[in-house]
Design a protein around this motif. Sequence first.
Motif, PDB file in Angstrom:
ATOM      1  N   ARG A  46       2.923  -6.218  -4.394  1.00  9.95           N
ATOM      2  CA  ARG A  46       1.622  -6.399  -4.342  1.00  9.95           C
ATOM      3  C   ARG A  46       1.040  -7.744  -4.567  1.00  9.95           C
ATOM      4  N   GLU A  69       0.886  -1.451   0.255  1.00 13.58           N
ATOM      5  CA  GLU A  69       0.025   0.028  -0.061  1.00 13.58           C
ATOM      6  C   GLU A  69       0.889   1.249  -0.062  1.00 13.58           C
ATOM      7  N   GLN A  70       2.299   0.990   0.142  1.00 15.00           N
ATOM      8  CA  GLN A  70       3.107   2.131   0.237  1.00 15.00           C
ATOM      9  C   GLN A  70       3.176   2.812  -1.108  1.00 15.00           C
ATOM     10  N   ASP A  71       3.511   4.053  -1.280  1.00 15.79           N
ATOM     11  CA  ASP A  71       3.746   4.714  -2.723  1.00 15.79           C
ATOM     12  C   ASP A  71       4.757   4.152  -3.303  1.00 15.79           C
ATOM     13  N   GLY A  72       4.764   4.147  -4.414  1.00 19.35           N
ATOM     14  CA  GLY A  72       6.119   3.468  -5.210  1.00 19.35           C
ATOM     15  C   GLY A  72       6.052   1.994  -5.047  1.00 19.35           C
ATOM     16  N   ALA A  73       5.139   1.395  -4.484  1.00 18.23           N
ATOM     17  CA  ALA A  73       5.113  -0.220  -4.256  1.00 18.23           C
ATOM     18  C   ALA A  73       5.380  -0.842  -5.526  1.00 18.23           C
ATOM     19  N   THR A  74       6.102  -1.974  -5.797  1.00 13.95           N
ATOM     20  CA  THR A  74       6.249  -2.542  -6.840  1.00 13.95           C
ATOM     21  C   THR A  74       5.309  -3.844  -7.159  1.00 13.95           C
TER      22      THR A  74
END
Length: 293
Positions: A238, A229-234
């Motif tokens: 996910r 859920e973090q920004d920039g998650a790959t």
Amino acid sequence: MKFRPFLLVSCLLWPSLVTAQEVVELSEYQLNANNEGVRALVEKDYSKAVGSFQSSLRLGEANITWLNLGRTYQKMGRCLDARDAYEKAKTAPPVASPTLDEVEKVRTAYASELPAVCPAVVTVKCDSGLTINGTPSTCNEPHEIPPGTHTFAAAGNEQTLDLAEGEFKTIAIEAQVSVTPPTITPAPNSGFSTAEVVGLGIAGLGGATMLTALILDQTYVGTKVDAAEQDGATQTQRTEATDAQGLNKVVLFTGVGLAAVGGLVYAFGPEDSPQATVWLAPSPSGVAFGGQF
């Protein structure tokens, strides 16, 4: 050498014919020692009497000296010594006066008194229930017993002793110990049927599985989801989060299913199934666990 007559305790001496057996002539010192010993015996100075008779015997044996020494030991209560001295008086060289027959007559009379004046003393070490020749007696206390053969019994065991005059003995009679191998005694019946025990087991397993799913959700799955859920998650993060959630749902649903099946078996199992027995008991090697289902 001048012959001086000497005393024989409790016996009047008079001239008598010398027997055919070879006699011994005591020295002046021996005669004086014997007379001194007899006087000490009459005066109840037994230690002095013993010393005088022994002094005479060191210079040569004589039946009369052994007889007087035995009588002194008897008065002192030294019955075993008295008996030994009386036996030696039988074989020691005789004196001329009193005659051999006279000495033997007195010796026999003295020796016959020993069983009455010098009983044996026996102490029996035991716990309880002592009998002596079938008569109830007391453990751990001395008992005066006439010489002879006697049977001592206690706690199922017995000993037979041949006792002499004045003999002191201590014996121990131990109780017979009956060794019974330890047995495993099952605990009282649990009251659960086999179906109920199986149902509770399955339900318990289901509950444990659901608890595992909750722990995974708070630790492993939660970590993966937070990272996705973090920004920039790959895309990989996910994907891992999705897989972790899927796995956790499988574990959770499995636990729910097991709990449900266990509940159904417990509630609707056959009523006529045999009751289960579960027990925990001591055994020779430790503790034993078992049961019947």
